[in-house]
Design a protein around this motif. Sequence first.
Motif, mmCIF file in Angstrom:
data_model
loop_
_atom_site.group_PDB
_atom_site.id
_atom_site.type_symbol
_atom_site.label_atom_id
_atom_site.label_comp_id
_atom_site.label_asym_id
_atom_site.label_seq_id
_atom_site.Cartn_x
_atom_site.Cartn_y
_atom_site.Cartn_z
ATOM 1 N N ILE A 83 0.677 -0.793 0.168
ATOM 2 C CA ILE A 83 0.238 -0.169 -0.462
ATOM 3 C C ILE A 83 1.033 1.698 -0.449
ATOM 4 C CG2 ILE A 83 0.009 -0.261 2.656
ATOM 5 C CD1 ILE A 83 -2.826 1.448 -0.208
ATOM 6 N N LEU A 84 0.584 2.225 -0.669
ATOM 7 C CA LEU A 84 1.484 3.680 -0.684
ATOM 8 C C LEU A 84 2.506 3.079 -1.077
ATOM 9 C CD1 LEU A 84 -0.669 5.745 1.434
ATOM 10 C CD2 LEU A 84 -1.165 5.366 -0.918
ATOM 11 N N GLY A 85 3.239 2.061 -1.790
ATOM 12 C CA GLY A 85 4.233 2.371 -2.195
ATOM 13 C C GLY A 85 5.026 1.085 -1.023
ATOM 14 N N LYS A 86 4.737 0.423 0.224
ATOM 15 C CA LYS A 86 5.026 -0.202 1.119
ATOM 16 C C LYS A 86 4.548 -1.230 1.316
ATOM 17 C CE LYS A 86 7.469 3.675 2.915
ATOM 18 N NZ LYS A 86 8.757 3.494 2.996
ATOM 19 N N ARG A 87 5.309 -2.177 2.086
ATOM 20 C CA ARG A 87 5.193 -3.587 1.973
ATOM 21 C C ARG A 87 4.832 -4.117 3.521
ATOM 22 N NH1 ARG A 87 7.478 -8.105 3.930
ATOM 23 N NH2 ARG A 87 10.092 -6.404 3.348
ATOM 24 N N LEU A 88 3.589 -4.508 4.302
ATOM 25 C CA LEU A 88 3.022 -4.582 5.043
ATOM 26 C C LEU A 88 3.826 -5.970 5.267
ATOM 27 C CD1 LEU A 88 -0.475 -2.934 5.261
ATOM 28 C CD2 LEU A 88 1.343 -2.423 6.279
ATOM 29 N N PRO A 89 3.996 -6.326 6.566
ATOM 30 C CA PRO A 89 4.543 -7.108 7.936
ATOM 31 C C PRO A 89 3.788 -8.063 7.833
ATOM 32 C CG PRO A 89 4.311 -5.552 8.768
ATOM 33 C CD PRO A 89 4.782 -4.713 7.993
ATOM 34 N N ASN A 90 3.676 -9.648 7.178
ATOM 35 C CA ASN A 90 3.548 -10.921 8.017
ATOM 36 C C ASN A 90 1.992 -11.139 9.325
ATOM 37 O OD1 ASN A 90 3.289 -11.246 5.650
ATOM 38 N ND2 ASN A 90 3.966 -13.470 5.734
ATOM 39 N N ASP A 91 3.092 -10.380 10.212
ATOM 40 C CA ASP A 91 2.289 -10.225 11.852
ATOM 41 C C ASP A 91 0.916 -9.270 11.684
ATOM 42 O OD1 ASP A 91 4.340 -8.037 11.465
ATOM 43 O OD2 ASP A 91 4.746 -7.837 13.855
ATOM 44 N N ILE A 92 1.098 -8.217 11.303
ATOM 45 C CA ILE A 92 0.460 -6.733 11.487
ATOM 46 C C ILE A 92 -1.142 -7.505 10.830
ATOM 47 C CG2 ILE A 92 0.134 -4.986 10.178
ATOM 48 C CD1 ILE A 92 1.437 -4.889 12.744
ATOM 49 N N ILE A 93 -0.498 -8.291 9.616
ATOM 50 C CA ILE A 93 -1.709 -8.906 9.201
ATOM 51 C C ILE A 93 -2.504 -9.499 9.359
ATOM 52 C CG2 ILE A 93 -2.821 -9.855 6.783
ATOM 53 C CD1 ILE A 93 -0.771 -8.986 5.377
#
Length: 415
Positions: free
Chosen positions: A307-317
Amino acid sequence: MLPFATKDRHHLSFIDALFEATSAVCVTGLVVVDIQSTFTLFGQIVLMVLIQIGGLGFMTVAILIALFLGKNIGLKGRLMIQESLNQLSLEGMVRLVKFVVFFTLLIEGLGAVILAIRWSSDFGFPQSIFYGIFHSISAFNNAGFDIMGGFKSITGYVGDVTVILTLSSLLIIGSIGYTVIVDLLKKKSLRKLSLHSKLVLLVTLILNVLATILIFVLEYNNPGTLGNLSFKDKLLGAFFHGVVPRTAGFNSLNMPDLTLSTQFVTMFLMFIGGGSGGTAGGIKVTTFVILILAVWTLIRGRDEVNILGKRLPNDIIFRAFSITVYSTAIVSLVIFILTITEEAPLNMILFEVISAFATVGMSLGLTTELSPVGKILISLMMFIGRVGPLTIAFALARANKKLPYKYAEEKIMIG
């Protein structure tokens, strides 16, 4: 429960007093008695103080008291501040507490002055000053308590630009979270903001606009809400009702007269809530965004959420999905129990439970009709909603260490 806290000198029952205190300290706004006609000035001040403490957070208040007493804040205290304010870094925790208190008092003070001046013609001084202070604190902390009299809140000011915009501004600023506010003041540029701040501001704007449009359309011809108002007042009423479910609880429209579709939209907005680290409740807008992005990523056949040029880590998901599942399970369980203990339509029970869990304070009129069991359950929901379902689950669960081994992987069919 003190006799001089109520006007008739007859103290509230324990359950009613517990309900009111819980609603105040959890910044919810649900009431089982009319505040204006029930509580004396002393009782109203007690509620106002509880709202302020609940909005700032217990750790913030505790650290502030320790600083006044000249005590040093150790690592344990700083870690607690970090958790309570939902910060990612341990740096500058004491400075953050000082800023939170200063900023809160500044914004509440400005709001109180504007409201006091506006209401001086209606109530006169010094009553308008107290009204301004009370409602400013209630709005900024997303509590939704009012002392205008009656259970209909500020419906008489639905077309008042000063009152509606002042209260809306206070509750939006309070709901986006101190993290976003600090980020805005430091960076002074939208492009330089952190991903969290960008998401909170963008999603808050989108939800407020969409909610305003939906409510304007759905209630346009409803004589019980917007139908008999001018076009300008309809816009103000729709805007205010689109903002307050996340999660202030003030009423500019008569809640029982809302259409079922508007009630559904309101419940959806309440469940989402505001920004993390602020005074709002719900699962939070960032959690909602992560859920949408994760589903969209799966549909597109990708394995990374960007999102917006960034990758979210799996633990946040995983955490976002956990929060949503816990929240849905808790809400569903209490709704089921209330269908047994309360004689009320399902939509009223749904609305009441979600409002309590999301610390909103809106009601279709069920609050005053709740049985003792219902009052206790709704009080518990307000507490869980303020503390956070995942926080409580972690607190109750044993501290499990990571297993030193992994099981063999095997897939199962889903969907």
